[in-house]
Design a protein around this motif. Structure first.
Motif, PDB file in Angstrom:
ATOM      1  N   UNK A   3     -40.977  16.213  54.139  1.00  0.00           N
ATOM      2  CA  UNK A   3     -40.069  15.865  53.039  1.00  0.00           C
ATOM      3  C   UNK A   3     -38.690  16.476  53.271  1.00  0.00           C
ATOM      4  N   UNK A   4     -38.647  17.554  54.030  1.00  0.00           N
ATOM      5  CA  UNK A   4     -37.376  18.193  54.349  1.00  0.00           C
ATOM      6  C   UNK A   4     -36.695  17.447  55.490  1.00  0.00           C
ATOM      7  N   UNK A   5     -35.418  17.146  55.313  1.00  0.00           N
ATOM      8  CA  UNK A   5     -34.670  16.410  56.323  1.00  0.00           C
ATOM      9  C   UNK A   5     -34.302  17.329  57.485  1.00  0.00           C
ATOM     10  N   UNK A   6     -33.970  16.709  58.572  1.00  0.00           N
ATOM     11  CA  UNK A   6     -33.429  17.442  59.722  1.00  0.00           C
ATOM     12  C   UNK A   6     -32.039  17.925  59.321  1.00  0.00           C
ATOM     13  N   UNK A   7     -31.879  19.228  59.213  1.00  0.00           N
ATOM     14  CA  UNK A   7     -30.631  19.806  58.720  1.00  0.00           C
ATOM     15  C   UNK A   7     -29.450  19.430  59.602  1.00  0.00           C
ATOM     16  N   UNK A  15     -20.698  15.652  57.251  1.00  0.00           N
ATOM     17  CA  UNK A  15     -19.413  16.045  57.845  1.00  0.00           C
ATOM     18  C   UNK A  15     -18.581  14.816  58.208  1.00  0.00           C
ATOM     19  N   UNK A  16     -19.222  13.775  58.719  1.00  0.00           N
ATOM     20  CA  UNK A  16     -18.488  12.571  59.116  1.00  0.00           C
ATOM     21  C   UNK A  16     -17.902  11.846  57.910  1.00  0.00           C
ATOM     22  N   UNK A  17     -18.406  12.127  56.709  1.00  0.00           N
ATOM     23  CA  UNK A  17     -17.929  11.446  55.500  1.00  0.00           C
ATOM     24  C   UNK A  17     -17.134  12.381  54.595  1.00  0.00           C
TER      25      UNK A  17
END
Length: 196
Positions: A3-7, A15-17
């Motif tokens: 359930x935890x995303x790849x940090x 960062x790109x947004x």
């Protein structure tokens, strides 16, 4: 899959947004739709504040103390809702629209002022019932895509249901049989009207 995303992946995408402002690329709703909903709710709260203020200052009868207390409490609550909605709009990169021009066309609440106590209470009850329906729909609109906005509207919805209950109880006490009242408000004075 956890359930935890790849940090690292989340950090890179966020960062790109960065130039997109406070809303992350993970926000699941179309912002134009969100702004429209929040602006309509904000305009409705502005109308509610003004209506309760008008009714507060119109109340000059035997029921003045009780009614003014109720109208002031509701006016303060609606002002708090207005501020919370404006804050949320700003948090999501929008600009709260407080321009008085067009408030009534953006709102789903209306501004009316009757002449009798029963009319004032009926107007307030009708407005609260409309807002209750609309805020229920807004809770569904935000759903799991924006839990912060959803919870805010759930809390506001509870207040609106409390207001409707208060007003319905008070309307019933005005005249349980007919819902009419003997006092009629005319500008800055009150005169007694005979019951039909």
């Amino acid at each position: 899959m956890s359930i935890l995303s790849d940090v690292k992946e989340v950090a890179a995408r966020v960062k790109s947004a960065m130039s997109d402002g406070p809303v992350t690329p993970y926000y699941g709703l179309k912002l134009d739709d969100v702004y429209e909903v929040l602006q309509a709710a904000l305009a409705s709260e502005i109308i509610c504040v003004l209506r309760y203020q008008q009714h507060y200052y119109m109340t000059t009868s035997l029921h003045q103390s009780q009614l003014q207390s109720l109208f002031k409490e509701h006016w303060d609550d609606e002002q708090g809702h207005q501020n919370r909605i404006a804050d949320r709009l700003q948090q999501l990169g929008g600009v709260p629209n407080f321009n008085p021009e067009g408030v009534t066309s953006r709102a789903f609440s209306s501004f009316q002022s009757g002449h009798t106590l029963a009319e004032l209470l009926r107007e307030d009850l009708l407005a609260e019932r409309i807002v209750i329906k609309m805020y229920g729909d807004i809770v569904t609109f935000f759903g799991s895509a924006d839990p912060v906005s959803r919870r805010m509207f759930e809390e506001i919805l509870k207040d609106e249901e409390d207001h409707a209950s208060d007003i319905a109880d008070l309307l019933y006490t005005v005249d349980p049989e007919s819902g009419k009242v003997a006092e009629e408000f005319t500008g800055d004075s009150t005169f007694k009207r005979e019951r039909s």
